[in-house]
Scaffold this motif. Structure first.
Motif, PDB file in Angstrom:
ATOM      1  N   ARG A  40       5.863  25.635  -4.018  1.00  0.00           N
ATOM      2  CA  ARG A  40       5.271  26.093  -2.771  1.00  0.00           C
ATOM      3  C   ARG A  40       3.927  26.754  -3.028  1.00  0.00           C
ATOM      4  NH1 ARG A  40       8.068  27.484   2.231  1.00  0.00           N
ATOM      5  NH2 ARG A  40       6.537  28.311   3.678  1.00  0.00           N
ATOM      6  N   LEU A  41       2.899  26.322  -2.261  1.00  0.00           N
ATOM      7  CA  LEU A  41       1.567  26.902  -2.316  1.00  0.00           C
ATOM      8  C   LEU A  41       1.330  27.722  -1.058  1.00  0.00           C
ATOM      9  CD1 LEU A  41      -0.418  23.689  -3.342  1.00  0.00           C
ATOM     10  CD2 LEU A  41       0.473  25.456  -4.881  1.00  0.00           C
ATOM     11  N   SER A  42       0.698  28.874  -1.212  1.00  0.00           N
ATOM     12  CA  SER A  42       0.345  29.716  -0.072  1.00  0.00           C
ATOM     13  C   SER A  42      -1.060  30.250  -0.289  1.00  0.00           C
ATOM     14  CB  SER A  42       1.326  30.881   0.088  1.00  0.00           C
ATOM     15  OG  SER A  42       2.641  30.404   0.303  1.00  0.00           O
ATOM     16  N   ALA A  43      -1.826  30.317   0.790  1.00  0.00           N
ATOM     17  CA  ALA A  43      -3.207  30.805   0.667  1.00  0.00           C
ATOM     18  C   ALA A  43      -3.700  31.278   2.018  1.00  0.00           C
ATOM     19  CB  ALA A  43      -4.125  29.711   0.124  1.00  0.00           C
ATOM     20  N   ILE A  55       1.923  24.885   1.739  1.00  0.00           N
ATOM     21  CA  ILE A  55       2.338  23.514   1.445  1.00  0.00           C
ATOM     22  C   ILE A  55       3.488  23.610   0.458  1.00  0.00           C
ATOM     23  CG2 ILE A  55       1.647  21.254   0.562  1.00  0.00           C
ATOM     24  CD1 ILE A  55      -1.264  22.051   1.088  1.00  0.00           C
ATOM     25  N   TRP A  56       4.567  22.849   0.702  1.00  0.00           N
ATOM     26  CA  TRP A  56       5.670  22.874  -0.244  1.00  0.00           C
ATOM     27  C   TRP A  56       6.390  21.533  -0.248  1.00  0.00           C
ATOM     28  CZ3 TRP A  56       5.575  25.011   4.500  1.00  0.00           C
ATOM     29  CH2 TRP A  56       6.646  24.807   5.366  1.00  0.00           C
ATOM     30  N   VAL A  57       7.178  21.326  -1.271  1.00  0.00           N
ATOM     31  CA  VAL A  57       7.934  20.086  -1.412  1.00  0.00           C
ATOM     32  C   VAL A  57       9.288  20.276  -0.746  1.00  0.00           C
ATOM     33  CG1 VAL A  57       8.976  18.455  -3.014  1.00  0.00           C
ATOM     34  CG2 VAL A  57       6.762  19.486  -3.541  1.00  0.00           C
ATOM     35  N   ALA A  58       9.639  19.352   0.150  1.00  0.00           N
ATOM     36  CA  ALA A  58      10.880  19.476   0.915  1.00  0.00           C
ATOM     37  C   ALA A  58      12.084  19.252   0.018  1.00  0.00           C
ATOM     38  CB  ALA A  58      10.885  18.464   2.055  1.00  0.00           C
ATOM     39  N   ASP A  59      13.088  20.109   0.199  1.00  0.00           N
ATOM     40  CA  ASP A  59      14.392  19.889  -0.420  1.00  0.00           C
ATOM     41  C   ASP A  59      15.428  20.542   0.477  1.00  0.00           C
ATOM     42  OD1 ASP A  59      14.322  22.631  -0.873  1.00  0.00           O
ATOM     43  OD2 ASP A  59      13.589  22.394  -2.934  1.00  0.00           O
ATOM     44  N   GLY A  60      16.653  20.497   0.098  1.00  0.00           N
ATOM     45  CA  GLY A  60      17.710  21.015   0.962  1.00  0.00           C
ATOM     46  C   GLY A  60      17.550  22.486   1.248  1.00  0.00           C
ATOM     47  N   ALA A  61      17.163  23.269   0.224  1.00  0.00           N
ATOM     48  CA  ALA A  61      17.045  24.701   0.407  1.00  0.00           C
ATOM     49  C   ALA A  61      15.898  25.045   1.335  1.00  0.00           C
ATOM     50  CB  ALA A  61      16.852  25.385  -0.951  1.00  0.00           C
ATOM     51  N   SER A  62      14.741  24.425   1.089  1.00  0.00           N
ATOM     52  CA  SER A  62      13.590  24.775   1.902  1.00  0.00           C
ATOM     53  C   SER A  62      13.759  24.305   3.333  1.00  0.00           C
ATOM     54  CB  SER A  62      12.319  24.163   1.311  1.00  0.00           C
ATOM     55  OG  SER A  62      12.369  22.762   1.357  1.00  0.00           O
ATOM     56  N   ARG A  63      14.534  23.242   3.536  1.00  0.00           N
ATOM     57  CA  ARG A  63      14.741  22.744   4.893  1.00  0.00           C
ATOM     58  C   ARG A  63      15.431  23.796   5.755  1.00  0.00           C
ATOM     59  NH1 ARG A  63      15.049  17.544   6.614  1.00  0.00           N
ATOM     60  NH2 ARG A  63      15.200  16.830   4.463  1.00  0.00           N
ATOM     61  N   GLU A  64      16.493  24.422   5.228  1.00  0.00           N
ATOM     62  CA  GLU A  64      17.204  25.433   6.004  1.00  0.00           C
ATOM     63  C   GLU A  64      16.360  26.690   6.171  1.00  0.00           C
ATOM     64  OE1 GLU A  64      19.876  27.383   8.260  1.00  0.00           O
ATOM     65  OE2 GLU A  64      19.822  25.276   7.701  1.00  0.00           O
ATOM     66  N   GLU A  65      15.647  27.039   5.093  1.00  0.00           N
ATOM     67  CA  GLU A  65      14.820  28.244   5.129  1.00  0.00           C
ATOM     68  C   GLU A  65      13.755  28.156   6.203  1.00  0.00           C
ATOM     69  OE1 GLU A  65      11.449  30.331   2.306  1.00  0.00           O
ATOM     70  OE2 GLU A  65      12.901  28.928   1.450  1.00  0.00           O
ATOM     71  N   ASP A  66      13.231  26.961   6.435  1.00  0.00           N
ATOM     72  CA  ASP A  66      12.112  26.817   7.348  1.00  0.00           C
ATOM     73  C   ASP A  66      12.511  26.187   8.676  1.00  0.00           C
ATOM     74  OD1 ASP A  66       9.816  27.701   5.639  1.00  0.00           O
ATOM     75  OD2 ASP A  66      10.730  26.166   4.363  1.00  0.00           O
ATOM     76  N   ARG A  67      13.800  26.245   9.010  1.00  0.00           N
ATOM     77  CA  ARG A  67      14.230  25.645  10.266  1.00  0.00           C
ATOM     78  C   ARG A  67      13.531  26.309  11.447  1.00  0.00           C
ATOM     79  NH1 ARG A  67      18.127  27.021  13.772  1.00  0.00           N
ATOM     80  NH2 ARG A  67      18.945  28.625  12.399  1.00  0.00           N
ATOM     81  N   PHE A  68      13.409  27.631  11.379  1.00  0.00           N
ATOM     82  CA  PHE A  68      12.744  28.330  12.473  1.00  0.00           C
ATOM     83  C   PHE A  68      11.310  27.869  12.643  1.00  0.00           C
ATOM     84  CE2 PHE A  68       9.821  31.732  13.586  1.00  0.00           C
ATOM     85  CZ  PHE A  68      10.223  31.975  14.872  1.00  0.00           C
ATOM     86  N   ARG A 104       7.952  14.421   4.527  1.00  0.00           N
ATOM     87  CA  ARG A 104       8.050  13.094   3.920  1.00  0.00           C
ATOM     88  C   ARG A 104       9.383  12.962   3.214  1.00  0.00           C
ATOM     89  NH1 ARG A 104       2.535  10.765   1.450  1.00  0.00           N
ATOM     90  NH2 ARG A 104       1.293  10.875   3.332  1.00  0.00           N
ATOM     91  N   GLU A 105       9.867  11.736   3.119  1.00  0.00           N
ATOM     92  CA  GLU A 105      11.132  11.486   2.434  1.00  0.00           C
ATOM     93  C   GLU A 105      10.909  11.504   0.922  1.00  0.00           C
ATOM     94  OE1 GLU A 105      12.535   7.825   3.947  1.00  0.00           O
ATOM     95  OE2 GLU A 105      12.784   8.551   5.992  1.00  0.00           O
ATOM     96  N   ASP A 106      12.048  11.522   0.197  1.00  0.00           N
ATOM     97  CA  ASP A 106      12.008  11.461  -1.272  1.00  0.00           C
ATOM     98  C   ASP A 106      11.162  12.593  -1.849  1.00  0.00           C
ATOM     99  OD1 ASP A 106      13.541   9.176  -1.129  1.00  0.00           O
ATOM    100  OD2 ASP A 106      11.775   7.905  -0.955  1.00  0.00           O
ATOM    101  N   GLY A 107      11.487  13.834  -1.466  1.00  0.00           N
ATOM    102  CA  GLY A 107      10.738  14.966  -2.001  1.00  0.00           C
ATOM    103  C   GLY A 107       9.331  15.033  -1.463  1.00  0.00           C
ATOM    104  N   GLY A 108       9.126  14.637  -0.198  1.00  0.00           N
ATOM    105  CA  GLY A 108       7.790  14.645   0.384  1.00  0.00           C
ATOM    106  C   GLY A 108       7.326  16.036   0.747  1.00  0.00           C
ATOM    107  N   LEU A 109       6.110  16.100   1.331  1.00  0.00           N
ATOM    108  CA  LEU A 109       5.486  17.382   1.627  1.00  0.00           C
ATOM    109  C   LEU A 109       5.925  17.930   2.974  1.00  0.00           C
ATOM    110  CD1 LEU A 109       1.809  16.738   0.535  1.00  0.00           C
ATOM    111  CD2 LEU A 109       3.560  18.013  -0.691  1.00  0.00           C
ATOM    112  N   ARG A 110       5.987  19.257   3.010  1.00  0.00           N
ATOM    113  CA  ARG A 110       6.076  19.972   4.271  1.00  0.00           C
ATOM    114  C   ARG A 110       4.929  20.967   4.269  1.00  0.00           C
ATOM    115  NH1 ARG A 110      10.907  20.076   6.983  1.00  0.00           N
ATOM    116  NH2 ARG A 110      10.888  22.320   7.356  1.00  0.00           N
TER     117      ARG A 110
END
Length: 709
Positions: A40-43, A55-68, A104-110
């Protein structure tokens, strides 16, 4: 992660324009405080305002964390951010699509950015490019690049460091035995890795819990926003349940905006009663921790508490929303987010609200919100209201709408900007559209006939319903009511289309001729031509238009001459004094030149005729420069006086903003004189300019940049 942030990928995500702007932001050093934690990048990116981008790479953990975050409408504002600017940076550019965070799918960007543009904006491009350039401060050693480890190696050692400190280890590793360069390099890297400062995550994991708590509290004491987030997190994790009084205090704190608060202002208010906050906490970032905490306790099963707190928040926000007048769309977004949360809580509540009671509450809230931030999303409650609740809500809207006075042309100066009228009108229109009742919709619109636009709206309603006679009737009414006013271009176009539908070509042309006759110029000329081309009779109309334009120029010439004579008399009366007299006379006389003729002829791609008109009657400097562009290839001698005059205008005063354009004009003049073998003339001119303007050092610098003699 870098594989997902290749330039080609970024350009595809952002589009060519946003990518180019992002490159400019990056190269201009506008990416600040760039950090990397894991993937995850932040600036913070400095644009029209300071925007936070991640900017971060989507995975199961980040998906729930960023649902809001997915539910937030980050694209409701106009600023185009940039229309650096809104653009109005209001977009700033306005080119990014109005989208939510993409995945994006397959570890794509969020990704997400606090700017109003939406999509993969230029700020995100700048962050990605800064990361690719190795500008990120890696906090946990979670980077995906091997070179991150090497970057803290030998390349960072100065000559002195190679002789002392870590350098001693390198010398010992290489020694006198004459080991190979590869062995020496390996030894150097090994030695450096032993002395490398551990990443923050490793360091923090090794600290005692008590020390970490002390650090956090110390930081919280200095950062009001961080302190409030900790308190909200503690409140949401309260094992004893929901402390309603504490949550209300937290909501009050989040809404504690001073009057006229602007996160980009020069005041030292950090939004929580503390001191200066470098990143200027913006309203949405103040509200987000509250919403996340409420979502957390809703997930724990406290639906009734969340519903009550959301209602409290909506009522309190009505009282302070006007303080965010600099960002009305942002205020409306905050109201919408609390409404969505309220609806979610009511749906999860085991005991459903009485539809009619809920309808009364929604109506009262929408009416109260209208003057403060407007846009209360009452339709979010449709499914909860049910048939009985919607009927009750509609009845209250219709009763209130019946009391709204009719507005005519005479009342347009007393426009009702309270917001209540807009809310009631929009609600009435929503019901009429749901019923498919064209006549009801028309009756609603007839409550306001204070502008030509209102008549156009009525005409469009009937046109869309294929009731063309009624559409034409309303359009003609509007045209007649506002006959003495500036004519609405949209209404004129509508009338012309309807006339042509009925083969009333002369009536359609009369609409555009009247406007051209009133104000002859390029814009009205082009509109007249567009209409005449439909009937293939432009040559006759063009001749008529040119005659009218020359008449207008002659009238203005005579008026300018009279004004100049008056100014001369005034100047004589004051002994030929005040400089503003001459300045005013010059300004008046320029209104009677042939600029409009020249502009039209250039638009028609007839540069020779345009040149003849300019020579005969003069034109603006901007048009002279355009004429010079058209003639410099075949008639360079004609262009020399134009550029000489340009140089004189730009250099007569010590205005630094003119220095670079003046140097460029001299360069152009030099090229033209060189083509005519008049190099000595240019050399004498440059010598004179360097002598007479030698005190203007910045101007001389601009001349030297272009290597002028």
């Amino acid at each position: 992660m870098k594989d997902l942030l290749r330039p080609g990928e970024l350009r595809e995500l952002a589009g060519d324009r946003s990518y180019a702007r992002g490159e400019s932001y990056f190269s201009g050093g506008l990416v600040r405080s760039l950090t990397q934690v894991g993937q995850r990048l932040s600036a913070v990116v400095v644009g029209t305002r300071r925007y936070k981008a991640s900017i971060w790479v989507a995975d199961g953990a980040s998906r729930e964390e960023d649902r809001f975050r997915e539910d937030k409408d980050w694209g409701d504002d106009d600023d185009s951010c940039e229309d650096d600017e809104w653009d109005n940076d209001g977009d700033e550019d306005g080119d990014e699509d109005d989208e939510e965070d993409e995945e994006r799918e397959d570890g794509g960007l969020r990704y997400i950015c606090s700017c109003p543009a939406g999509g993969f904006c230029k700020h995100l491009v700048a962050v990605a490019l800064a990361f690719r350039a190795g500008k990120a401060d890696v906090l946990d050693g979670g980077g995906d690049d091997e070179e991150s480890a090497e970057s803290v190696g030998e390349g960072r050692l100065t000559g002195a460091e190679k002789r002392t400190g870590e350098g001693k280890i390198v010398e010992k590793a290489v020694g006198k035995g004459g080991k190979s360069a590869a062995t020496a390099n390996a030894a150097s890297k090994t030695a450096t890795s032993k002395t490398r400062t551990p990443d923050l995550q490793t360091h923090l994991m090794a600290q005692p819990k008590e020390r970490l708590v002390a650090w956090v509290l110390e930081r919280a004491a200095l950062d009001g926003a961080f302190l409030e987030q900790l308190r909200l997190d503690a409140a949401a994790a309260n094992p004893a349940g929901v402390d309603m009084a504490d949550f209300r205090r937290r909501i009050d704190k989040a809404f504690d905006f001073p009057d006229g608060y602007d996160p980009d202002g020069d005041d030292d208010y950090d939004g929580y009663g503390g001191g200066y906050d470098e990143d200027r906490t913006v309203p949405m970032e103040r509200i987000e921790p509250v919403l996340k905490a409420l979502e957390k306790i809703l997930a724990q099963g406290h639906a009734a508490a969340v519903a009550s707190l959301a209602e409290y928040a909506l009522v309190e926000f009505e009282k302070v929303a006007t303080r965010l007048g600099y960002d009305p769309d942002g205020a409306a977004s905050i109201g919408k987010l609390f409404c969505v949360l309220h609806v979610q809580a009511l749906r999860a509540h085991p005991t459903k609200s009485d539809p009619q009671t809920l309808a009364d509450w929604v109506f009262n809230r929408a009416l109260a919100a209208a003057p403060s931030y407007g846009g209360f999303p009452w339709e979010e409650y449709r499914s909860l209201l049910g048939e009985a609740g919607v009927k009750r809500f509609r009845s209250k809207v219709e009763t209130a709408w019946a009391k709204v006075p009719v507005r005519t042309k005479d009342q347009r100066k007393f426009e009702d900007n309270s917001g209540e009228r807009h809310f009631l009108r929009d609600a009435m229109i929503a019901f009429a559209q749901a019923d498919g009742d064209v006549d009801a919709r028309a009756v609603i619109e007839q409550k306001d006939l204070s502008s030509e636009h209102n008549y156009l709206t009525l005409a469009q309603i009937f046109r869309d319903a294929k009731r063309h006679d009624e559409a034409l009737e309303w359009a003609e009414k509007g045209w007649q009511v506002f006959a003495g006013d500036y004519r609405h271009a949209g209404l004129r176009e509508f009338l012309a289309t309807e006339y042509r539908r009925r083969r009333r070509v002369d009536d359609a042309m009369a609409l555009y001729w009247d406007e051209y006759n009133r104000q002859p110029g390029l814009h009205t000329y082009a509109e007249l031509k567009e209409q005449a081309d439909l009937g293939r009779d432009w040559p006759a109309w063009r001749e008529k238009a040119m005659v009218r334009l020359r008449e207008s120029i002659e009238v203005e010439r005579r008026k300018a001459q009279r004004d100049a004579e008056k100014q001369q008399a005034a100047r004589n009366a004051y002994g030929g004094g005040a400089s503003w007299h001459g300045e005013w006379a010059s300004r008046v006389s320029s209104a009677a030149d042939h600029s409009r003729l020249v502009e039209i002829l250039l638009w028609e791609r007839n540069p020779d005729a345009a040149w003849a008109e300019a020579v005969a009657g003069g034109c603006s400097e901007a048009l002279w420069l355009k004429l010079a562009e058209t003639r410099e290839k075949e008639h360079p001698a004609d262009c020399i006086p134009i550029w000489h005059h340009r140089v004189t205008n730009l250099t007569q005063n010590a205005d630094q903003s003119n220095y670079a354009p003046a140097a460029q004009a001299l360069q152009k003049l030099g090229h033209l004189l060189h083509r005519l073998d008049r190099n000595k003339e240019f050399a004498h001119l440059m010598a004179d300019i360097r002598q007479t303007r030698r005190a203007r050092r910045n101007f001389i610098t601009e001349l030297n940049k272009l290597h002028l003699p």
